[in-house]
Design a protein around this motif. Sequence first.
Motif, short mmCIF file in Angstrom:
data_model
loop_
_atom_site.label_atom_id
_atom_site.label_comp_id
_atom_site.label_asym_id
_atom_site.label_seq_id
_atom_site.Cartn_x
_atom_site.Cartn_y
_atom_site.Cartn_z
N GLY A 58 -16.87 7.75 -5.85
CA GLY A 58 -18.34 7.30 -6.13
C GLY A 58 -18.81 7.21 -7.69
O GLY A 58 -17.84 7.43 -8.55
N LEU A 59 -19.95 6.50 -7.79
CA LEU A 59 -20.38 6.02 -9.10
C LEU A 59 -21.55 6.56 -9.20
O LEU A 59 -22.69 6.28 -8.35
N VAL A 157 -20.83 0.78 -4.41
CA VAL A 157 -20.08 -0.29 -4.97
C VAL A 157 -20.00 -0.39 -6.35
O VAL A 157 -20.96 -0.03 -7.12
N PHE A 158 -18.76 -0.79 -6.88
CA PHE A 158 -18.74 -0.56 -8.37
C PHE A 158 -19.58 -1.81 -9.06
O PHE A 158 -19.31 -3.06 -9.16
N SER A 159 -20.51 -1.01 -9.91
CA SER A 159 -21.09 -1.95 -10.78
C SER A 159 -21.60 -0.88 -11.76
O SER A 159 -22.48 -0.16 -11.70
N LEU A 160 -21.71 -1.62 -13.10
CA LEU A 160 -21.84 -0.93 -14.35
C LEU A 160 -23.42 -1.29 -14.93
O LEU A 160 -23.89 -0.93 -15.81
N GLU A 161 -24.24 -2.04 -14.12
CA GLU A 161 -25.46 -2.52 -14.67
C GLU A 161 -26.55 -1.48 -14.28
O GLU A 161 -26.11 -0.46 -13.93
N GLY A 162 -27.74 -1.77 -14.57
CA GLY A 162 -28.99 -0.61 -14.52
C GLY A 162 -29.15 -0.67 -12.85
O GLY A 162 -28.36 -0.87 -12.05
N GLU A 163 -30.18 -0.05 -12.71
CA GLU A 163 -30.54 0.21 -11.35
C GLU A 163 -30.49 -0.91 -10.16
O GLU A 163 -30.82 -2.03 -10.63
N ASP A 237 -10.47 -5.37 -2.02
CA ASP A 237 -10.39 -4.02 -1.71
C ASP A 237 -8.99 -3.90 -1.12
O ASP A 237 -8.62 -4.98 -0.35
N GLY A 238 -8.81 -2.65 -0.69
CA GLY A 238 -7.52 -2.19 0.10
C GLY A 238 -6.78 -1.20 -0.55
O GLY A 238 -6.98 -0.89 -1.66
N ALA A 239 -5.98 -0.47 0.50
CA ALA A 239 -5.28 0.69 0.00
C ALA A 239 -4.33 0.50 -0.95
O ALA A 239 -3.37 -0.60 -0.56
N SER A 267 -15.37 0.32 -3.37
CA SER A 267 -15.67 -1.37 -3.09
C SER A 267 -15.92 -1.99 -4.43
O SER A 267 -17.08 -1.79 -5.15
N GLY A 268 -15.42 -3.10 -4.71
CA GLY A 268 -15.71 -4.06 -5.54
C GLY A 268 -14.93 -3.60 -6.91
O GLY A 268 -15.43 -4.44 -8.12
N GLN A 269 -14.36 -2.67 -7.22
CA GLN A 269 -13.64 -2.18 -8.34
C GLN A 269 -12.66 -3.01 -8.70
O GLN A 269 -11.44 -2.72 -7.97
N THR A 270 -12.49 -3.89 -9.84
CA THR A 270 -11.41 -4.42 -10.03
C THR A 270 -10.53 -3.98 -11.32
O THR A 270 -9.27 -4.20 -11.33
#
Length: 330
Positions: A58-59, A157-163, A237-239, A267-270
């Motif tokens: 989680g983030l 979902v992986f994102s480091l932006e604001g709200e 994504d994927g294992a 999800s979406g974490q590159t």
Amino acid sequence: MGQHPRYRRVTLAVLLLGLGVGWLSVHRFWMRTLLHLTGDAEWIWVTDSLNRVFPVAGLFVAPLELDEPPTHAVLKVCGDREYVVYLNGSAAACGWSRPGFRLDLYDVTHLLRQGSNVVAVEVRSPTPAGGVLLALDVGGRGENVLVSGPAFRLRRVFSLEGERPDDRPPPVRWGRPPRFPWAYPVAISRPRTLDQTVVEEPVRVEGAAARPLPGGGVVFPLPTRTFGYLWLEFEGDGACYLAVVDGADPEDLAALRQSAQPVVRLSGQTHWLDPEPRWVTHVFTFGRRLPRAVEVHPVVEEFRSAAPGVVLGKHGPVPRTRWTTRTPPE
């Protein structure tokens, strides 16, 4: 002559009372100490579904507004089992638990700015059980101006932006320390953040240079043995399962495959960081989604003993507890 039974009972009662008073004194001492460090910070987590075993990630994200540049800022964080903290998009801190629980302290003054800031902490565990505790001191504002709890929102979902509109309150708030099994994490000062620890260019191996393995998977051979932080770069994504080797290719590939650890990501974490720096010569990966590249960010020798993610014991670095609860890789 032996003691009268009554005297023995009185002696035992006095001894137990003394032990109880001593324990209470130590408990209160550590509670005052940790509360001074973390204030109203609570242990928070990503799920309360504990009826089956599965890896989770989680983030947690929180905004921070500063009217002026901070004169100093101290980040305090403990994560079970792994954490990576990002400040305004930069990877600032990382660590792990088991064996032991540690409250890592970092000077993050240079990563905060006047105006809007975003604090994000990525958390991972091989099971649904876990927790993260975080507090931030900011010069000019006070101690523990931002703490883990209602101020943070969970992002799937992986994102480091604001709200974001899909952010949600923490599903689980275990409460303030002490809480089982973490009790009072041992405070450890970390002299450098991740960006200050890595001062050399990364050693990168593209997917085109990876060697296919019998039965599936690939190995990324590094051009030179390197001590540093491993980053995996994905597309989709994927294992995926990971085994890091220091030395020659292992002869028993089946055993290596069986011991590979899950790469738990959102999800979406590159880009995914292994929070424990180590010596690397080969990176073995298995599963349905293999990295398109790997990078090892070197740590120079004089920084290694106190680098984020390094835990020193009496006889050198403490080995981590292996993640054993897993589904074997394909």
